[in-house]
Design a protein around this motif. Structure first.
Motif, short mmCIF file in Angstrom:
data_model
loop_
_atom_site.label_atom_id
_atom_site.label_comp_id
_atom_site.label_asym_id
_atom_site.label_seq_id
_atom_site.Cartn_x
_atom_site.Cartn_y
_atom_site.Cartn_z
N HIS A 280 -72.82 -37.01 115.81
CA HIS A 280 -74.18 -36.73 115.85
C HIS A 280 -74.84 -37.48 117.17
N ARG A 281 -74.52 -38.51 117.42
CA ARG A 281 -75.02 -39.25 118.62
C ARG A 281 -74.77 -38.46 119.84
N LEU A 282 -73.40 -38.05 120.05
CA LEU A 282 -73.10 -37.18 121.18
C LEU A 282 -74.00 -35.96 121.29
N SER A 283 -74.23 -35.25 120.20
CA SER A 283 -74.97 -34.07 120.14
C SER A 283 -76.55 -34.28 120.34
N ASN A 284 -76.96 -35.36 119.76
CA ASN A 284 -78.26 -35.89 120.10
C ASN A 284 -78.49 -36.10 121.61
N GLY A 285 -77.69 -36.68 122.20
CA GLY A 285 -77.65 -37.18 123.43
C GLY A 285 -77.81 -36.13 124.51
N VAL A 286 -76.95 -35.06 124.30
CA VAL A 286 -77.06 -33.83 125.18
C VAL A 286 -78.38 -33.24 124.81
N ARG A 287 -78.84 -33.16 123.70
CA ARG A 287 -80.13 -32.49 123.45
C ARG A 287 -81.34 -33.22 123.94
N PHE A 288 -81.12 -34.48 124.00
CA PHE A 288 -82.31 -35.20 124.66
C PHE A 288 -82.39 -34.75 126.05
N PHE A 289 -81.20 -34.81 126.70
CA PHE A 289 -81.46 -34.31 127.96
C PHE A 289 -81.89 -32.84 128.17
#
Lengths: 204, 204
Positions: B81-90
């Motif tokens: 979930h963290r990883l996914s959010n990270g990419v989406r933040f960018f």
DNA sequence: CTTAATTTGAACATATGTGTTCAAATGGTC
DNA sequence: GACCATTTGAACACATATGTTCAAATTAAG
């Protein structure tokens, strides 16, 4: 005409090296001439402007790689195998020709020719792979997949260029991960990504 | 001191815009001053050299994003979930602040600070995700995975910046594909990548 | 209102780069 | 060996960039 084209080639080769190391605008004609082993006047005889050298070099470089990769696909039908080899070709060449690799990495996202190199070739293969059930992703994700292929190729080159991995590992790992992303079963992806990689065909 | 830092901020903001559009070395002090709405002398009063502005801006930009993303992970335990959010933040920020996005894309592979932004944060999460069985890849592939994460993030930003996809689609598709690459089952990957994306925390 | 800090913008010296010209040197070709 | 195309490297004019200085104007703060 042979001497002239030889001078042009040396200029272009030097340009790739310099641009790769230091960016476009910080390279001046004097340095370029020196790096190419050519008199300053010769640059002006052969080329219109330094800016134009960059576009020219980028376009040639993208085009040459594109054609060679496409040539290499002649005997390979499986879209997944093609894709894997494509990524690994980039990784291996980044190892064999570091300037080439750094050039692509540096300008991958800001030069139109280089952008086209990634967007074009995989597109059709991805579509056939999707239609034939080789891959498993939603058709609406095709655009994202195309750009993911670019991302995988570039990140493989990055690993090689920065010395974090051998080209073999970087290429195979990246290819395997990419195939997994596209829905190819893990075991298959691993197998495909570790097959012997043929030499990149020359353009004669 | 407030006026000074305000001038510095305007200079840095303008620098991001100019560097993003035209590269580093092709920006001169006169233009930078003009873009920042500041006298040429003010640049020399606050900054040592144009080169230094670039390093400074890149480092701040990487650092700020890094800290905000890490902050946002406070309430999320699942590495995927963290990883996914990270990419989406960018992806989202590339939409909201196009200059920011173009800057990162342009210098992602050639600036050390930006390289660190991608390499650092995901590394630990990926390792715990691997250890806890959340992911499914060989430990020896960790390096390749880290750089794959960067590739996915950048390619998502690229889609947004070039107008090929909305930030929502680009972010979710890229995140989903990335999670698939790491061995997260397709349905889960899809779910995680389409959860509501919280705002990026401010740094106060 | 006064004071201190900062910004302004012009002027200056210096350095570097571009683009052009051209006579002499070079090198390949018939 | 004579011929032609190309390359060479120096010289030139011109343009643009840097980096410094400084008195006047502006802004902030008490």
């Amino acid at each position: 005409m042979n001497a002239a084209s030889s001078a042009q080639e040396r200029i272009r080769d030097a340009a790739v090296r310099l641009f790769a190391e230091r960016g476009v605008a910080s390279v001046n004609v004097r340095e370029l001439a020196q790096a190419a082993g050519v008199a300053r006047g010769t640059i002006y005889n052969n080329v219109d402007s330094p800016e134009e050298i960059f576009s020219d070099v980028a376009a040639r470089l993208a085009n040459e790689m594109h054609e060679r990769v496409v040539l290499s696909f002649d005997l390979i039908d499986d879209p997944a195998h093609r894709l894997s080899n494509g990524v690994r070709f980039f990784a291996r060449r980044a190892h064999e020709e570091p300037h080439w690799g750094r050039f692509i990495l540096r300008f991958a996202f800001s030069n139109a020719s280089l952008q086209g190199m990634w967007a074009g070739p995989p597109a059709r293969d991805l579509k056939t792979g999707l239609d034939t059930g080789r891959y498993n992703f939603a058709p609406s994700q095709l655009t994202a997949v195309i750009s993911m292929v670019a991302g995988a190729g570039l990140s493989a080159m990055f690993l090689v260029t920065e010395g974090h991995k051998s080209w073999r590992e970087a290429g195979s790992d990246s290819a395997e991960l990419l195939l997994s992303a596209l829905g190819v079963p893990k075991a298959q992806a691993h197998d495909i990504a570790h097959r012997p990689l043929p030499p990149l065909p020359e353009l004669k």
